[in-house]
Every structure is written in C-alpha cells, then in structure tokens.
Design a protein around this motif. Structure first.
Motif, mmCIF file in Angstrom:
data_model
loop_
_atom_site.group_PDB
_atom_site.id
_atom_site.type_symbol
_atom_site.label_atom_id
_atom_site.label_comp_id
_atom_site.label_asym_id
_atom_site.label_seq_id
_atom_site.Cartn_x
_atom_site.Cartn_y
_atom_site.Cartn_z
ATOM 1 N N GLY A 214 0.828 -0.980 -0.493
ATOM 2 C CA GLY A 214 0.030 -0.121 0.088
ATOM 3 C C GLY A 214 0.818 0.654 -0.053
ATOM 4 N N ASN A 215 1.585 1.291 -1.245
ATOM 5 C CA ASN A 215 2.834 2.798 -1.053
ATOM 6 C C ASN A 215 2.435 3.952 -1.487
ATOM 7 N N SER A 216 1.634 4.938 -1.490
ATOM 8 C CA SER A 216 1.612 5.941 -1.883
ATOM 9 C C SER A 216 2.805 7.014 -1.703
ATOM 10 N N GLY A 217 1.725 7.923 -1.560
ATOM 11 C CA GLY A 217 2.846 9.387 -1.111
ATOM 12 C C GLY A 217 2.609 10.112 -1.335
ATOM 13 N N VAL A 218 2.608 11.317 -0.563
ATOM 14 C CA VAL A 218 1.923 12.942 -0.357
ATOM 15 C C VAL A 218 2.738 13.736 -0.278
ATOM 16 N N TYR A 224 8.588 17.349 -1.071
ATOM 17 C CA TYR A 224 8.383 16.394 0.424
ATOM 18 C C TYR A 224 7.266 15.673 0.703
ATOM 19 N N GLU A 225 8.496 14.621 0.223
ATOM 20 C CA GLU A 225 7.083 13.859 1.089
ATOM 21 C C GLU A 225 6.827 12.888 2.130
ATOM 22 N N ILE A 226 5.329 13.105 2.418
ATOM 23 C CA ILE A 226 4.414 12.406 4.026
ATOM 24 C C ILE A 226 4.213 11.408 3.884
ATOM 25 N N GLN A 227 4.785 10.108 3.760
ATOM 26 C CA GLN A 227 4.733 9.148 3.259
ATOM 27 C C GLN A 227 3.281 8.342 3.630
ATOM 28 N N VAL A 228 2.687 7.885 2.302
ATOM 29 C CA VAL A 228 1.853 6.381 2.565
ATOM 30 C C VAL A 228 2.038 5.638 2.681
ATOM 31 N N LEU A 229 1.571 4.672 3.737
ATOM 32 C CA LEU A 229 1.853 3.257 3.034
ATOM 33 C C LEU A 229 1.486 2.597 4.293
ATOM 34 N N LEU A 320 1.003 13.589 -5.713
ATOM 35 C CA LEU A 320 0.345 12.387 -4.714
ATOM 36 C C LEU A 320 1.288 10.978 -6.181
ATOM 37 N N GLN A 321 2.147 10.330 -5.020
ATOM 38 C CA GLN A 321 2.574 8.915 -5.911
ATOM 39 C C GLN A 321 2.226 7.696 -6.196
ATOM 40 N N ASP A 322 2.425 7.220 -7.582
ATOM 41 C CA ASP A 322 2.036 6.045 -8.290
ATOM 42 C C ASP A 322 3.644 5.377 -7.523
ATOM 43 N N HIS A 323 2.984 4.309 -6.433
ATOM 44 C CA HIS A 323 3.969 3.333 -6.592
ATOM 45 C C HIS A 323 3.400 2.193 -6.860
ATOM 46 N N GLY A 324 2.215 2.247 -7.692
ATOM 47 C CA GLY A 324 2.283 0.788 -7.705
ATOM 48 C C GLY A 324 1.145 -0.432 -7.436
#
Ligand code: MG
Length: 343
Positions: A214-218, A224-229, A320-324
C-alpha cells in the motif's frame, strides 16, 4: 479463579479502564467490519494479572493472510509505546494460538477475544473490537479554499513532469485511485505555504510486506514526501505511514488498517531565501494523522527521495505518488494564506 469469576470481578474495572478510555473510539457496526479480514484491526480491553490486578490492553491485529496475524500489544493506541511487543498468531476456527507460548489460549466469540497467557503473566484477557475514526474525516473546505478533488473531477491534476497529459488514475466511488502505470500526479496549480486536508486509504495486500504494502505518498510542492503506506500495527519509522520520508518518523504510528479512510491535515511552510538566494529557513510541516499530531513544526532540510524537482525557491504543485499500489484519495482541498493569489 476461573474465567467466569474473573470476568465478573473485572468487568466494572474494565469498563472504567479500557473500554471507555478512548474518546475517538467507536464501536464497529455489525456491517462495518474492516475490509478484507474480520479480525484485522484495533481491539481494546483489559488483562488480569495472577494477582488480580486489572490493566488496560490495546492490541492491533495485522493480517498476513492464510490465517496468520501479528498481534501488536500496546498500553495505548495514541502514544508511542517503547514497551510494545508483537505476538505472532495463527487462527484455527475460533481458536488463536502462538508458537511463542504453548500455554496461550484464546477464543474469538460473540465479538470478543478472550483468553490467557501463562508465559505473558496474564491470567485472563478480554478484548473487544473498536474502530478509531479520524475526527476530520469528511471535513468541508472553508470559504476561499482551493478544492483539488471533490469526488468527481480530476481536472485539477496532470501526470507529473509531462505537460498537459491528463491524470490517468481511476475514479472509484468518489475517490481517485492509483492506476497501473498511471504515473505520479501533480496539481496544475502551484503552491507555497498552505494548510492541506486530504483523505486516503490503503489497499488490502495481506501477503505483501514493507514498502510493497500500500505504498504511495503526498509530496508538498512535489518535493517533500509525507509517506503513505499500509504500516498498520508497525513501529512507525521514517519510511512508514506518517513518516517524512527518510527524514523523521511520526511521533506515534497512527496508521489505520487497510480499507479504512484516514486523514492527513498538513500545515506546510515553504522554505525561505534571502535576496541572494541563500536559504534562511527550511521547509517545515505540522502534520495531524487521523487527528493526532505526528509532526510539530518539523524542519525538512531539503527535497526527499523521489521529488519531482529540486527547484526549492519556486512554488510547486501538490503531488500524489504512484508506487504501483491501488491507494485511493478523496476530499482534497487546501487553504492558502490571505493575500495569496492563484498561480
Ligand atoms: Mg511513498
């Protein structure tokens, strides 16, 4: 003392301790069980020591599929607990067992987990499932806010780094969902200082681990990334949910189970530079995750890994990150300081 007797004597104490302890705790309605696994999630109650002393107990059950779980045992859900420990569990019908304590007994029945753990010095324990919801879920944009996603319209976004290529994420039930090869997306509009509200939820990926879950990020200003996981039930490191990626861990791991909507409320202050372009103040953030402050005026020395650019003196889009992984976002808006004009 048998279990029935313990329950009789302990219940009034337990009601005063564990079951009523958390103001943001709310019972799960029968139909509202967490997505993917009925056991996964927060459980709250009490444990009774052999002496008869009753103590509060908070447990996060993390699922790894195939009836395997980790039980993270805490004193409190909302404070970092240096004494937290993890018990690996296996479920077989209504029974839970652990290889770490052959004498451990636990049963799931009528919405409760009850049992005992001789090796853990617990004569009995009783846990009831709870769901902690963010107090800012569904927060409405105030007058003058810049609405970046209202549940229907992705036109404020484009693929990062590629001019005028529309965001190729999926619209699913009022949310934007990372699509395979959809790419990291960025707002067309650029920002400096701002107060951001957004909601996200991670997918149920029980067999995945670590950064694959569930990886992404803001990314504030795309830098400056605040991690989403999905780091539900883990310790809360600087590369886990709420971490400023590889810069600072959250004060407490407030990550909710996969499938549950969560909130970030982020006050961002852009870095400052003098007339010669010398930095006089780093970017800084205050972050509330599901209503709890996890960073307070935290300085971020420079762009974090995966930043879309290094042009730190300029405004930048929200990214917003696409980490797959199919992470979803909704209800995204921000407020700029008075006097800021659109860019
Ligand atoms: Mg990430």
């Amino acid at each position: 003392m048998n279990l029935h007797k313990i329950l009789q004597t302990a219940l009034p104490v337990a009601l005063a301790l564990g079951f009523a302890a958390c103001a943001t705790t709310k019972d799960i309605p029968a139909a509202g069980a967490a997505v993917g696994d009925a056991l996964m999630g927060d459980w709250q109650g009490y444990r009774v020591l052999p002496s008869g002393t009753v103590l509060p107990l908070a447990v996060q059950l993390v699922t790894y599929g195939d009836d395997l779980y980790d039980a993270t045992v805490l004193a409190s859900f909302e404070q970092r607990d240096p004494d937290r420990f993890v018990v690996p569990l296996r479920k077989d019908g209504d029974a839970l067992s652990t290889s770490s304590d052959p004498g451990f007994r636990a049963t799931v029945k009528d919405g409760l987990i009850t049992g005992s753990s001789p090796r853990g010095n617990i004569a009995s324990f009783t846990l009831r499932k709870v769901q902690r919801l963010s107090p800012t879920l569904g927060a409405q944009p105030p007058a003058g806010a810049v609405v970046l996603f209202d549940g229907k319209d992705m036109s404020a976004w484009k693929v990062a780094g590629k001019e005028e290529r529309p965001a190729a994420w999926k619209l699913v039930d009022g949310a934007m969902e990372v699509a395979p090869n959809g790419g990291t997306i960025v707002t067309k509009r650029q920002f400096g200082d701002c107060d951001l509200h957004l909601e996200f939820r991670t997918p149920f990926m029980p067999t995945k681990r670590g950064q694959e879950r569930g990886n992404s990020g803001v990314y504030m200003q795309g830098r400056y990334e605040i991690q989403v996981l999905d780091s539900y039930g883990l310790t809360g490191e600087d590369n886990e949910c709420g971490g400023i990626y590889k810069v600072a861990p959250p004060r407490v791991n407030m990550c909710a189970p996969p499938g549950q909507w969560q909130t970030y409320d982020i006050s961002f202050r852009a870095p400052r530079f003098d007339a010669n372009g010398n930095k006089i103040a780093s970017a800084s953030v205050t972050v509330r995750h599901n209503g709890v402050v996890i960073h307070q005026n935290l300085a971020i020395p420079g762009p974090t890994g995966g930043a879309v650019d290094e042009r730190v003196t300029e405004p930048g889009g929200l990214c917003l990150q696409d980490h797959g992984n199919p992470v979803q976002y909704r209800n995204i808006w921000l407020v700029e300081p008075a006097g800021t004009t659109g860019r």
